[in-house]
Design an enzyme around this catalytic site. Structure first.
Site, mmCIF file in Angstrom:
data_model
loop_
_atom_site.group_PDB
_atom_site.id
_atom_site.type_symbol
_atom_site.label_atom_id
_atom_site.label_comp_id
_atom_site.label_asym_id
_atom_site.label_seq_id
_atom_site.Cartn_x
_atom_site.Cartn_y
_atom_site.Cartn_z
ATOM 1 N N LYS A 33 0.845 -1.202 0.000
ATOM 2 C CA LYS A 33 0.000 0.000 0.000
ATOM 3 C C LYS A 33 0.881 1.253 0.000
ATOM 4 O O LYS A 33 2.085 1.169 0.274
ATOM 5 C CB LYS A 33 -0.914 -0.019 1.227
ATOM 6 N N TYR A 253 18.976 28.323 9.021
ATOM 7 C CA TYR A 253 17.826 29.082 9.499
ATOM 8 C C TYR A 253 17.757 29.095 11.021
ATOM 9 O O TYR A 253 17.969 28.068 11.672
ATOM 10 C CB TYR A 253 16.526 28.471 8.975
HETATM 11 C C1 LIG Z 1 -0.451 -1.787 6.779
HETATM 12 C C2 LIG Z 1 -1.024 -3.047 7.286
HETATM 13 C C3 LIG Z 1 -0.194 -4.162 7.506
HETATM 14 C C4 LIG Z 1 1.314 -4.100 7.413
HETATM 15 O O1 LIG Z 1 1.806 -3.571 8.611
HETATM 16 P P1 LIG Z 1 3.383 -3.510 8.923
HETATM 17 O O2 LIG Z 1 3.464 -3.055 10.323
HETATM 18 O O3 LIG Z 1 3.965 -2.535 7.956
HETATM 19 O O4 LIG Z 1 3.893 -4.897 8.708
HETATM 20 C C5 LIG Z 1 -0.798 -5.353 7.860
HETATM 21 N N1 LIG Z 1 -2.141 -5.441 8.016
HETATM 22 C C6 LIG Z 1 -2.955 -4.380 7.840
HETATM 23 C C7 LIG Z 1 -4.409 -4.535 8.053
HETATM 24 C C8 LIG Z 1 -2.428 -3.153 7.490
HETATM 25 O O5 LIG Z 1 -3.237 -2.101 7.322
#
Ligand SMILES: *Cc1c(COP(=O)(O)O)cnc(C)c1O
EC number: 5.1.1.1
Length: 357
Positions: A33, A253
Protein backbone atom coordinates in the site's frame (compact mmCIF):
# COMPACT_ATOMS: atom_id res chain seq x y z
CA UNK A 1 21.53 16.92 -12.46
CA UNK A 2 20.64 17.22 -8.79
CA UNK A 3 22.32 14.26 -7.06
CA UNK A 4 19.47 13.39 -4.65
CA UNK A 5 18.31 9.79 -5.28
CA UNK A 6 16.58 6.88 -3.63
CA UNK A 7 18.21 3.63 -4.64
CA UNK A 8 15.81 0.68 -4.28
CA UNK A 9 17.44 -2.75 -3.90
CA UNK A 10 14.95 -5.31 -5.20
CA UNK A 11 17.21 -8.21 -4.21
CA UNK A 12 16.96 -7.04 -0.59
CA UNK A 13 13.17 -6.78 -0.98
CA UNK A 14 13.03 -10.43 -2.07
CA UNK A 15 15.33 -11.44 0.79
CA UNK A 16 13.00 -9.79 3.30
CA UNK A 17 9.90 -11.36 1.74
CA UNK A 18 11.51 -14.80 1.98
CA UNK A 19 12.42 -14.10 5.60
CA UNK A 20 8.76 -13.31 6.37
CA UNK A 21 7.72 -16.63 4.88
CA UNK A 22 10.52 -18.55 6.59
CA UNK A 23 9.79 -17.10 10.04
CA UNK A 24 6.04 -17.60 9.79
CA UNK A 25 5.83 -20.84 7.81
CA UNK A 26 2.74 -19.24 6.30
CA UNK A 27 1.57 -17.74 3.06
CA UNK A 28 2.50 -14.06 2.89
CA UNK A 29 0.70 -11.12 1.32
CA UNK A 30 3.33 -8.49 0.55
CA UNK A 31 1.85 -5.23 1.83
CA UNK A 32 2.58 -2.65 -0.87
CA UNK A 33 0.00 0.00 0.00
CA UNK A 34 0.96 3.69 -0.21
CA UNK A 35 3.16 3.04 -3.26
CA UNK A 36 4.98 0.26 -1.41
CA UNK A 37 5.75 2.59 1.50
CA UNK A 38 7.33 5.00 -0.97
CA UNK A 39 9.40 2.32 -2.76
CA UNK A 40 7.24 2.19 -5.92
CA UNK A 41 4.37 -0.34 -5.82
CA UNK A 42 4.52 -1.51 -9.42
CA UNK A 43 8.26 -2.15 -9.46
CA UNK A 44 8.13 -3.87 -6.09
CA UNK A 45 5.18 -6.03 -7.15
CA UNK A 46 6.93 -7.03 -10.38
CA UNK A 47 10.06 -7.93 -8.42
CA UNK A 48 8.07 -10.17 -6.07
CA UNK A 49 5.45 -11.50 -8.44
CA UNK A 50 7.17 -14.79 -9.28
CA UNK A 51 7.21 -15.88 -5.66
CA UNK A 52 4.65 -13.83 -3.72
CA UNK A 53 1.41 -15.46 -2.56
CA UNK A 54 -0.28 -12.13 -3.15
CA UNK A 55 -0.28 -8.44 -2.37
CA UNK A 56 -2.18 -6.10 -0.08
CA UNK A 57 -3.07 -2.45 -0.74
CA UNK A 58 -5.26 0.15 0.92
CA UNK A 59 -7.82 0.82 -1.79
CA UNK A 60 -9.08 -0.09 -5.21
CA UNK A 61 -7.18 2.74 -6.90
CA UNK A 62 -3.92 1.17 -5.76
CA UNK A 63 -5.08 -2.30 -6.83
CA UNK A 64 -6.11 -1.18 -10.30
CA UNK A 65 -2.70 0.43 -10.82
CA UNK A 66 -1.15 -2.99 -10.19
CA UNK A 67 -3.61 -4.77 -12.49
CA UNK A 68 -2.91 -2.18 -15.22
CA UNK A 69 0.80 -2.98 -14.85
CA UNK A 70 0.04 -6.64 -15.48
CA UNK A 71 0.07 -8.02 -11.93
CA UNK A 72 -2.23 -11.04 -12.05
CA UNK A 73 -1.90 -12.55 -8.57
CA UNK A 74 -4.19 -12.03 -5.61
CA UNK A 75 -4.54 -8.44 -4.34
CA UNK A 76 -6.29 -7.77 -1.04
CA UNK A 77 -7.99 -4.43 -0.35
CA UNK A 78 -7.13 -3.87 3.30
CA UNK A 79 -10.06 -1.53 3.91
CA UNK A 80 -12.39 -3.25 1.48
CA UNK A 81 -14.56 -0.84 -0.46
CA UNK A 82 -15.47 2.72 0.48
CA UNK A 83 -18.66 2.74 -1.61
CA UNK A 84 -20.85 -0.18 -2.68
CA UNK A 85 -20.38 0.87 -6.30
CA UNK A 86 -16.80 -0.47 -6.15
CA UNK A 87 -18.06 -4.05 -5.83
CA UNK A 88 -18.52 -4.57 -9.56
CA UNK A 89 -14.89 -3.58 -10.21
CA UNK A 90 -13.69 -5.69 -7.30
CA UNK A 91 -15.39 -8.73 -8.77
CA UNK A 92 -14.36 -7.99 -12.36
CA UNK A 93 -10.70 -7.53 -11.38
CA UNK A 94 -10.63 -10.52 -9.08
CA UNK A 95 -9.63 -8.47 -6.03
CA UNK A 96 -9.90 -9.79 -2.50
CA UNK A 97 -11.84 -7.64 -0.15
CA UNK A 98 -11.74 -6.97 3.59
CA UNK A 99 -15.12 -6.59 5.27
CA UNK A 100 -14.64 -4.56 8.43
CA UNK A 101 -18.10 -3.05 9.00
CA UNK A 102 -21.72 -4.13 8.96
CA UNK A 103 -22.57 -1.67 6.20
CA UNK A 104 -20.10 -3.49 3.93
CA UNK A 105 -21.70 -6.82 4.78
CA UNK A 106 -25.12 -5.44 3.85
CA UNK A 107 -23.76 -3.99 0.61
CA UNK A 108 -22.42 -7.41 -0.37
CA UNK A 109 -25.75 -9.06 0.43
CA UNK A 110 -27.52 -6.58 -1.81
CA UNK A 111 -24.97 -6.61 -4.62
CA UNK A 112 -25.28 -8.36 -7.94
CA UNK A 113 -21.67 -9.44 -8.46
CA UNK A 114 -20.94 -11.57 -11.50
CA UNK A 115 -18.27 -13.68 -9.79
CA UNK A 116 -18.35 -14.61 -6.09
CA UNK A 117 -16.09 -12.51 -3.88
CA UNK A 118 -13.13 -13.55 -1.74
CA UNK A 119 -13.64 -11.86 1.59
CA UNK A 120 -11.38 -11.31 4.58
CA UNK A 121 -13.70 -10.83 7.53
CA UNK A 122 -12.09 -8.50 10.01
CA UNK A 123 -12.62 -8.70 13.74
CA UNK A 124 -11.99 -5.83 16.12
CA UNK A 125 -10.08 -7.81 18.72
CA UNK A 126 -9.17 -4.75 20.77
CA UNK A 127 -7.48 -2.13 18.58
CA UNK A 128 -10.85 -0.37 18.18
CA UNK A 129 -10.14 1.12 14.78
CA UNK A 130 -12.00 -0.99 12.22
CA UNK A 131 -13.39 -4.53 12.44
CA UNK A 132 -16.60 -6.17 13.54
CA UNK A 133 -17.51 -6.38 17.20
CA UNK A 134 -16.90 -9.90 18.59
CA UNK A 135 -20.62 -10.29 19.31
CA UNK A 136 -21.44 -9.76 15.61
CA UNK A 137 -18.63 -11.88 14.18
CA UNK A 138 -20.15 -15.35 13.92
CA UNK A 139 -23.41 -14.02 12.55
CA UNK A 140 -21.56 -11.93 9.95
CA UNK A 141 -19.70 -15.04 8.85
CA UNK A 142 -22.94 -17.00 8.47
CA UNK A 143 -24.61 -14.15 6.59
CA UNK A 144 -21.70 -13.95 4.13
CA UNK A 145 -21.94 -17.68 3.54
CA UNK A 146 -25.68 -17.51 3.09
CA UNK A 147 -25.49 -14.53 0.74
CA UNK A 148 -24.33 -16.67 -2.16
CA UNK A 149 -22.03 -13.78 -3.12
CA UNK A 150 -18.91 -15.13 -1.44
CA UNK A 151 -16.64 -17.95 -2.54
CA UNK A 152 -14.18 -17.96 0.34
CA UNK A 153 -13.70 -16.32 3.73
CA UNK A 154 -10.46 -15.67 5.62
CA UNK A 155 -10.75 -14.63 9.26
CA UNK A 156 -8.53 -11.68 10.14
CA UNK A 157 -7.67 -9.19 12.83
CA UNK A 158 -4.93 -6.61 13.40
CA UNK A 159 -2.67 -5.95 16.39
CA UNK A 160 -2.27 -2.55 18.01
CA UNK A 161 0.85 -3.24 20.05
CA UNK A 162 2.77 -6.14 18.49
CA UNK A 163 5.83 -3.86 18.31
CA UNK A 164 5.96 -3.86 22.13
CA UNK A 165 7.50 -7.23 22.80
CA UNK A 166 6.60 -7.31 26.49
CA UNK A 167 3.05 -5.93 26.27
CA UNK A 168 0.12 -8.12 27.31
CA UNK A 169 -2.16 -6.55 24.72
CA UNK A 170 -1.18 -8.90 21.87
CA UNK A 171 -2.00 -12.03 23.88
CA UNK A 172 -5.29 -10.44 24.94
CA UNK A 173 -6.20 -9.61 21.34
CA UNK A 174 -5.34 -13.16 20.33
CA UNK A 175 -7.63 -14.54 23.06
CA UNK A 176 -10.51 -12.35 21.82
CA UNK A 177 -9.89 -13.57 18.27
CA UNK A 178 -9.76 -17.24 19.30
CA UNK A 179 -13.05 -16.94 21.13
CA UNK A 180 -14.77 -15.09 18.31
CA UNK A 181 -13.76 -17.66 15.68
CA UNK A 182 -14.61 -20.76 17.72
CA UNK A 183 -16.17 -23.44 15.56
CA UNK A 184 -15.45 -21.67 12.25
CA UNK A 185 -13.29 -23.69 9.91
CA UNK A 186 -11.61 -21.03 7.82
CA UNK A 187 -8.08 -19.79 7.32
CA UNK A 188 -6.90 -16.94 9.52
CA UNK A 189 -4.58 -13.95 9.23
CA UNK A 190 -3.31 -11.92 12.16
CA UNK A 191 0.35 -11.08 11.82
CA UNK A 192 1.83 -7.81 10.55
CA UNK A 193 5.63 -7.27 10.52
CA UNK A 194 6.18 -6.98 14.29
CA UNK A 195 4.07 -10.09 14.83
CA UNK A 196 5.94 -12.02 12.11
CA UNK A 197 9.26 -11.08 13.69
CA UNK A 198 8.39 -11.15 17.36
CA UNK A 199 5.27 -13.25 17.99
CA UNK A 200 5.93 -16.76 16.60
CA UNK A 201 3.21 -18.23 18.83
CA UNK A 202 0.42 -16.35 17.03
CA UNK A 203 -1.31 -18.59 14.47
CA UNK A 204 -1.66 -17.39 10.90
CA UNK A 205 -2.33 -19.18 7.65
CA UNK A 206 -1.57 -15.84 6.00
CA UNK A 207 0.80 -13.16 7.25
CA UNK A 208 0.78 -9.52 6.16
CA UNK A 209 4.33 -8.14 6.29
CA UNK A 210 4.75 -4.48 5.38
CA UNK A 211 7.60 -2.52 6.92
CA UNK A 212 9.83 -5.58 7.24
CA UNK A 213 9.75 -6.08 3.46
CA UNK A 214 11.51 -2.75 3.17
CA UNK A 215 14.14 -3.82 5.65
CA UNK A 216 13.28 -1.55 8.56
CA UNK A 217 12.63 -2.83 12.04
CA UNK A 218 9.25 -2.07 13.61
CA UNK A 219 10.80 -2.31 17.07
CA UNK A 220 12.41 0.43 19.13
CA UNK A 221 14.82 -2.07 20.67
CA UNK A 222 17.26 -4.47 19.00
CA UNK A 223 15.60 -7.77 18.06
CA UNK A 224 17.28 -10.93 16.73
CA UNK A 225 14.98 -11.62 13.77
CA UNK A 226 14.80 -7.95 12.78
CA UNK A 227 18.60 -7.84 12.57
CA UNK A 228 18.33 -10.26 9.62
CA UNK A 229 16.46 -7.69 7.52
CA UNK A 230 18.22 -5.95 4.64
CA UNK A 231 17.43 -2.25 4.09
CA UNK A 232 15.90 -1.78 0.65
CA UNK A 233 16.03 2.00 0.23
CA UNK A 234 19.20 4.08 0.26
CA UNK A 235 18.44 7.78 0.30
CA UNK A 236 21.55 9.42 -1.02
CA UNK A 237 22.92 12.68 -2.33
CA UNK A 238 26.18 14.58 -2.51
CA UNK A 239 28.05 17.45 -0.86
CA UNK A 240 27.44 20.53 -3.02
CA UNK A 241 29.36 23.11 -0.97
CA UNK A 242 32.01 23.12 1.74
CA UNK A 243 33.00 25.96 4.06
CA UNK A 244 35.27 26.44 7.08
CA UNK A 245 33.85 28.35 10.02
CA UNK A 246 35.64 29.59 13.13
CA UNK A 247 34.14 28.74 16.50
CA UNK A 248 30.96 30.61 17.46
CA UNK A 249 29.39 31.00 14.00
CA UNK A 250 25.75 30.11 13.26
CA UNK A 251 24.66 27.66 10.54
CA UNK A 252 21.31 27.69 8.78
CA UNK A 253 17.83 29.08 9.50
CA UNK A 254 17.23 30.38 12.97
CA UNK A 255 20.93 30.05 13.82
CA UNK A 256 19.95 26.89 15.65
CA UNK A 257 23.51 25.60 15.44
CA UNK A 258 26.51 27.58 16.68
CA UNK A 259 29.87 26.04 15.84
CA UNK A 260 31.40 24.98 19.18
CA UNK A 261 34.84 24.73 17.55
CA UNK A 262 36.37 25.55 14.18
CA UNK A 263 34.00 23.59 11.97
CA UNK A 264 34.06 22.32 8.41
CA UNK A 265 30.49 22.42 7.13
CA UNK A 266 29.23 20.40 4.17
CA UNK A 267 25.99 21.33 2.43
CA UNK A 268 24.01 18.39 1.03
CA UNK A 269 21.37 18.50 -1.71
CA UNK A 270 18.54 17.06 0.36
CA UNK A 271 15.77 18.78 2.26
CA UNK A 272 12.31 18.45 3.66
CA UNK A 273 10.80 18.90 0.19
CA UNK A 274 12.40 15.53 -0.57
CA UNK A 275 10.82 14.01 2.51
CA UNK A 276 13.82 14.24 4.78
CA UNK A 277 12.23 15.12 8.15
CA UNK A 278 12.55 18.76 9.13
CA UNK A 279 12.27 17.67 12.76
CA UNK A 280 15.63 15.85 12.57
CA UNK A 281 17.87 17.69 15.05
CA UNK A 282 21.61 18.35 15.17
CA UNK A 283 23.22 14.99 15.87
CA UNK A 284 21.06 12.92 13.52
CA UNK A 285 23.44 10.44 11.85
CA UNK A 286 24.50 10.60 8.20
CA UNK A 287 27.21 8.82 6.26
CA UNK A 288 29.61 10.97 4.21
CA UNK A 289 32.50 9.61 2.14
CA UNK A 290 31.88 6.30 3.90
CA UNK A 291 32.19 7.69 7.44
CA UNK A 292 29.52 8.42 10.00
CA UNK A 293 28.94 12.05 10.78
CA UNK A 294 25.97 14.14 11.77
CA UNK A 295 23.44 16.70 10.73
CA UNK A 296 23.96 20.25 12.03
CA UNK A 297 21.40 23.06 12.17
CA UNK A 298 17.92 23.14 10.71
CA UNK A 299 16.96 21.09 7.69
CA UNK A 300 15.82 23.46 4.94
CA UNK A 301 13.61 22.76 1.96
CA UNK A 302 16.28 21.71 -0.53
CA UNK A 303 19.45 21.49 1.53
CA UNK A 304 20.82 20.38 4.84
CA UNK A 305 24.17 20.82 6.54
CA UNK A 306 26.50 18.20 7.99
CA UNK A 307 29.68 18.27 10.02
CA UNK A 308 32.81 17.43 7.99
CA UNK A 309 35.34 18.47 10.66
CA UNK A 310 36.30 14.89 11.49
CA UNK A 311 35.97 13.61 7.93
CA UNK A 312 38.84 15.46 6.21
CA UNK A 313 38.59 13.22 3.16
CA UNK A 314 35.05 14.47 2.51
CA UNK A 315 35.00 17.14 -0.13
CA UNK A 316 32.87 18.72 -2.83
CA UNK A 317 30.94 15.90 -4.52
CA UNK A 318 31.41 13.35 -1.74
CA UNK A 319 28.55 10.86 -1.53
CA UNK A 320 26.16 11.12 1.40
CA UNK A 321 23.81 8.43 2.69
CA UNK A 322 20.87 9.94 4.60
CA UNK A 323 19.53 6.47 5.37
CA UNK A 324 20.16 3.04 3.93
CA UNK A 325 22.34 0.06 4.69
CA UNK A 326 24.76 1.93 6.99
CA UNK A 327 22.57 4.61 8.55
CA UNK A 328 19.34 2.83 9.41
CA UNK A 329 16.07 4.63 8.66
CA UNK A 330 14.83 3.51 12.07
CA UNK A 331 17.78 5.32 13.65
CA UNK A 332 17.08 8.55 11.75
CA UNK A 333 13.39 8.19 12.61
CA UNK A 334 14.24 7.83 16.28
CA UNK A 335 16.20 11.09 16.22
CA UNK A 336 13.37 12.84 14.36
CA UNK A 337 10.67 11.60 16.73
CA UNK A 338 8.92 9.51 14.09
CA UNK A 339 8.94 5.98 12.65
CA UNK A 340 10.61 4.59 9.52
CA UNK A 341 7.15 4.01 8.00
CA UNK A 342 6.63 7.77 7.83
CA UNK A 343 10.11 8.55 6.52
CA UNK A 344 9.56 6.17 3.59
CA UNK A 345 6.00 7.30 2.84
CA UNK A 346 6.98 10.97 2.92
CA UNK A 347 9.57 10.58 0.19
CA UNK A 348 8.90 12.83 -2.80
CA UNK A 349 10.69 14.69 -5.62
CA UNK A 350 13.62 12.29 -5.33
CA UNK A 351 13.92 9.97 -8.35
CA UNK A 352 13.77 6.24 -7.53
CA UNK A 353 16.44 4.06 -9.12
CA UNK A 354 16.22 0.29 -9.03
CA UNK A 355 19.00 -2.27 -8.64
CA UNK A 356 19.01 -6.02 -8.11
CA UNK A 357 16.29 -6.75 -10.66
C1 LIG B 1 -0.45 -1.79 6.78
C2 LIG B 1 -1.02 -3.05 7.29
C3 LIG B 1 -0.19 -4.16 7.51
C4 LIG B 1 1.31 -4.10 7.41
O1 LIG B 1 1.81 -3.57 8.61
P1 LIG B 1 3.38 -3.51 8.92
O2 LIG B 1 3.46 -3.06 10.32
O3 LIG B 1 3.96 -2.54 7.96
O4 LIG B 1 3.89 -4.90 8.71
C5 LIG B 1 -0.80 -5.35 7.86
N1 LIG B 1 -2.14 -5.44 8.02
C6 LIG B 1 -2.95 -4.38 7.84
C7 LIG B 1 -4.41 -4.53 8.05
C8 LIG B 1 -2.43 -3.15 7.49
O5 LIG B 1 -3.24 -2.10 7.32
Amino acid sequence: MRPARALIDLQALRHNYRLARELSGAKALAVIKADAYGHGAVRCALALEAEADGFAVACIEEALELRAAGIKGPILLLEGFFEASELALISANDLWCVVHSLWQLEAIEQSAVAKPLKVWLKLDSGMHRVGLHPKDYQQAYQRLLASGKVARIVLMSHFARADELDAQATAQQLAVFEEARQGLSAECSLRNSPAVLGWPQVPSDWVRPGIMLYGATPFEVPQAEASRLQPVMTLQSRVISVRELPAGEPVGYGAKFLSPRPTRVGVVAMGYADGYPRQAPTGTPVLVAGKRSQLIGRVSMDMLCIDLTDVPEATLGSPVELWGKQVLASDVAGHAGTIPYQLFCNLKRVPLEYIGE
